[in-house]
Design a protein around this motif. Sequence first.
Motif, PDB file in Angstrom:
ATOM      1  N   ARG A   1      -5.987   3.563   2.941  1.00  0.00           N
ATOM      2  CA  ARG A   1      -4.837   3.122   2.159  1.00  0.00           C
ATOM      3  C   ARG A   1      -3.996   2.124   2.943  1.00  0.00           C
ATOM      4  NH1 ARG A   1      -3.493   1.880  -2.702  1.00  0.00           N
ATOM      5  NH2 ARG A   1      -1.571   2.701  -3.541  1.00  0.00           N
TER       6      ARG A   1
ATOM      7  N   GLU B   1       0.806  -1.228   0.000  1.00  0.00           N
ATOM      8  CA  GLU B   1       0.000   0.000   0.000  1.00  0.00           C
ATOM      9  C   GLU B   1       0.840   1.279   0.000  1.00  0.00           C
ATOM     10  OE1 GLU B   1      -2.966  -0.479  -0.589  1.00  0.00           O
ATOM     11  OE2 GLU B   1      -3.799  -2.182   0.488  1.00  0.00           O
TER      12      GLU B   1
ATOM     13  N   LYS C   1      -5.088   5.130  -5.648  1.00  0.00           N
ATOM     14  CA  LYS C   1      -5.418   3.706  -5.725  1.00  0.00           C
ATOM     15  C   LYS C   1      -6.143   3.449  -7.042  1.00  0.00           C
ATOM     16  CE  LYS C   1      -7.462  -0.047  -2.994  1.00  0.00           C
ATOM     17  NZ  LYS C   1      -6.207  -0.783  -2.862  1.00  0.00           N
TER      18      LYS C   1
END
Length: 664
Positions: free
Chosen positions: A648, A393, A632
């Motif tokens: 996130r 991430e 994203k």
Amino acid sequence: MIQIVLPYEDAPRYYKIWAHEEKEIDFRKDPERAVRCTLSFAAEELCSYLAKMGMKAEVSPESCDQSIVLSCEGEEGDAFSIQATEKEINIIGDGRRGALYGAYELLETQGIRWYSPWEEYVPKASALKLPVSKRYEPSMSLGRGFDFEGPLKDSELLFLWMARNKLNLSACRANTRQLQRKLGMSFKAGGHIFEQILDPKQITPSGNCMLEDHPDWYGQREQPITAENAQHVQFCMSNRHLLQYLWSKLLKLLQTDWYEADRVDVWGFDTWGSTCQCEHCRRLGNGADQTLHFLSYLREQLDKAVSSGVLDHPVRLVMCAYEGTATLQPPENGIPENLRNSGDYVVYYPILRCYEHTMEEECSYNSFYRQSLEGWKGIPVMAGEYYNVSKFEDLPLVFSDKIARDLPFYSQAGVTGMTYMHLPMVEWGVRTLNQVLYAKLCWDVKTDAEEVINRYFSDLYGSFGKRAQRAYQMTEEAVKHCSSWRAWGRRSILSGLLDWDGKTPSGLYRDDHLSGNAVTLGSHSVRLLKQARSIMRKIRREADLAFAQSCQMKQGVAVNPTDTRFKQQKNALSDRLAADIRGLSYGIDVYTLMVYFVAYYEALEQGQNTDALWRSISRLCEKMTDYCYSIKYRHPRPELDCVDALERSGLKDLYYRCLAGRIQ
């Protein structure tokens, strides 16, 4: 004046037009124009960058006192030869891509570096440095690039950066497809495509759902097959009717949406489950044997389609050796004959590998992967690394030590291609060093990694290079347990936390790298990340002061967006440091939150008071919902999300579960 010679009449007049006519060229069917386009672009790149260095260069019809002669032998090929004398430098590519790479090799010899799509280093010089006269060939000849997750990843700057660093494997993008072709990119499509094609709930022409019409297509197992569990076991790869159906779907894609694909990833269900247990599948062998049987069938059909003209171009098939599809272990019964020299290959994906240790070191994770990799013989193998796997991430992970040793290891193990998941499209920050080292070693695994690293800090950070390098080293040490914290596998801390109801401790998964010391080791990681950020912040203050004292600022009101760009004075060093700091700040928050949650879990487990810990968690979660970090990509839909940092991090749902647990 340096003369750049192209093998075309009237090249001085038309090369700038030829260099940008890619939208008018069918690169498969018009190879002569394709070669002319790429060679002309190589000439333009040489002229442009030599001018930036302070030298004068122009395209000329013939050699003179100092010339660079561009040519190629054939249409494809990455390799090139350079024959250099004081008077003439000959760059001969095996194909148009090789000639382009030869031009970039010459520019690199002059000291030019392309560090990211947004950062380059161009020194001043008054004379050409001669490159080494020899033949240049890539260590990873099967392909060098990235796995691009999801659509909407068009970027001219990115694909130029890739080509300038001799990377050639990409996904086809709608808006940049022709540019990518000009730069010599090979396109991949596919992946985990069968989850959608074989969705058990989809309605068929009969009016029934897919599972009702074809229960025998789904992997057989002891328990009854339902729409919810149908894809928990790999589909039946021995069922001839199913194979025919999947081939018809694949052919349609190759004729339409995937027409540009040169290679197609044919991966099974990403189930982390078992394979079909019907008699015919068991007879084929293990998961790899079953998938190779499927791949062999597709190869047979592809060859027929190309020879009959149903498909007008050849396509390589790509299988994954991967735990999620039960194909990591090598086949028990060897490689089917029609795959041995077909150009098809396997990508070996060690998704749960450890980044505290190299692939050569003894480690409960990496030793397992090393042993299974050694068994893959008889078919070309590419390695698929996870330097930016989705569970990370966008954390500020630095892998310079591991990359410097991983790629030579893979090469020695017989691997001839590299890819990795998933290239970040923005906000590289400290991760820029990963991409630079990866690109250099993909081309030549014998590259002096230490020299590349030292040059990176000198070129990008100038007089602050040593201090910045220290911050990177702290960051790399801080994140070395990233797999133990966040990998997809069941042993990671993140997996254990996400499987927790937020109130009743029931056994948090631990691996042997963190053992019971996650809070202690995680707290140490947070301290290191904070120290690294402190160094970068001090450097930025000094860099900003120096920039302000240089009196280079521009002034004036812009009349339109283009004029705005002209009037803005870029402070490149401060911009780089700001990206580094943003990434480190996000990393500090995520690592701190993970430590807090583990401490909270342990306190509940031991019956301790958790009020103070919960206040810390709540404050940090509130802070992380107040800012966003990076972008994203939605998959498989063409959508973008700009989610808050807490989402996130992957820990937002856990926060609410814990909150609900406290209320109850």
